[in-house]
Write an enzyme that holds these catalytic residues in place. Sequence first.
Site, short mmCIF file in Angstrom:
data_model
loop_
_atom_site.label_atom_id
_atom_site.label_comp_id
_atom_site.label_asym_id
_atom_site.label_seq_id
_atom_site.Cartn_x
_atom_site.Cartn_y
_atom_site.Cartn_z
N LEU A 1 0.86 -1.20 0.00
CA LEU A 1 0.00 0.00 0.00
C LEU A 1 0.89 1.24 0.00
CD1 LEU A 1 -2.69 -0.90 2.71
CD2 LEU A 1 -3.10 -0.67 0.25
N HIS A 2 0.70 2.10 -0.99
CA HIS A 2 1.47 3.35 -0.97
C HIS A 2 0.79 4.49 -1.71
CE1 HIS A 2 2.54 2.27 -5.09
NE2 HIS A 2 3.01 3.49 -5.24
N ARG A 3 -0.25 4.22 -2.51
CA ARG A 3 -0.88 5.29 -3.29
C ARG A 3 -1.50 6.33 -2.36
NH1 ARG A 3 0.36 5.37 -8.76
NH2 ARG A 3 0.67 3.23 -9.43
N ARG B 1 5.67 5.99 3.26
CA ARG B 1 4.52 6.89 3.16
C ARG B 1 3.38 6.45 4.07
NH1 ARG B 1 3.10 10.40 -0.85
NH2 ARG B 1 0.95 11.14 -0.68
N ASP C 1 -1.62 -1.84 -4.58
CA ASP C 1 -2.06 -0.67 -5.35
C ASP C 1 -0.93 -0.18 -6.27
OD1 ASP C 1 -0.34 0.48 -3.51
OD2 ASP C 1 -1.85 1.73 -2.54
#
Length: 375
Positions: free
Chosen positions: A211-213, A246, A284
């Site tokens: 997950l990073h978006r 992030r 993502d």
Amino acid sequence: MATTNTTMTRIVCVAGARPNYMKIKPVMDALERRGAEVLLVHTGQHYDESMNGVFFRDLGLRPPDHFLGVGSGSHAEQTGRVMTAFEPLLARLAPDAVVVVGDINSTLACALVTAKAGPLLAHVEAGLRSRDWGMPEEVNRVATDRVSDYLLASSPDAADNLRAEGYRADQVHLVGNVMIDTLFANLERARQSDVLRRYGLTRGGYGLVTLHRPANVDDPGVLAGLLKALGVIAEHCPLLLPVHPRAAGRLTELGVPGGLRLVPPAGYLDFIALQDAARIVLTDSGGVQEETTALGVPCVTLRDNTERPITVEQGTNVLAGRDPERITATVARVLEHPPAPRRPALWDGRASERIADVLLTGGGAATRPRPTDLI
């Protein structure tokens, strides 16, 4: 293949962040094998050990010839700093061409500087489209294509997008996927990693999550919903999540459900090994959608759209969106009936050689398109 450089002698290759390193390495190697002088410019958009140093070592990527050190910041700050640093360097290096890859801020910044300075500009991964203007990457990739001379597409849908947008036929080249070049070149090394032993995992006995978006991790409500879905899935399939910087703080604030294990960011070889051995991957990331397709590993994408639709049409990828109930239902279906592995054409480990053919044997546009060319 031709072995003589007939059109270019000095080429600047630009990398700025983790997704770029896997794309630029095979391109540099192919160009250097053909006798081109290749200079690597690292903008420094990613700069810490977990997001930068370990990838250079894992990939065997040589130290950059020039490091701009721009660091982090807002989109405007980062893009502006890259442009300000790259412009005088480009004037001093005076290359015949500049190669940019992907869709990060450094890609667009160096593309804009190059387009105004005069060298020919090649964009690797041209034509990818999510059609979601809420994604900063979509703005970057569309604008980069607009000022590029060589549009190097990884899949037929990307080439079709470019033709539909009015680009000249001599600009568009379907070359294949350089990410897969790097994957195939390093897969056996990755399979020798001890990462499964370190985390007490067995092949096919866990799911991998990334997950990073911004759309997923910056909004606490959205992230909480994703964590809820992951908690339900983890009751049936333990999940491992290498934490992107992030998302780290927000995950800590919201709390992590049982069955979802957080671990530090993984290097390239470890991460490929984790993908290769996973029962399912939830992500993502665009690059992970491609890598799982090439590996034949079921992938569920936690987004409403993808700029890589070929991974859905011909690969192992399924779009689940961000609704928790839809995600859990999709994952249950995929676990019960995994999609049949299919690898797109030209995802064969030779995309970088085709790129070298285009750039070094006169196989592309000789001049930058004027606005009237695209009307």
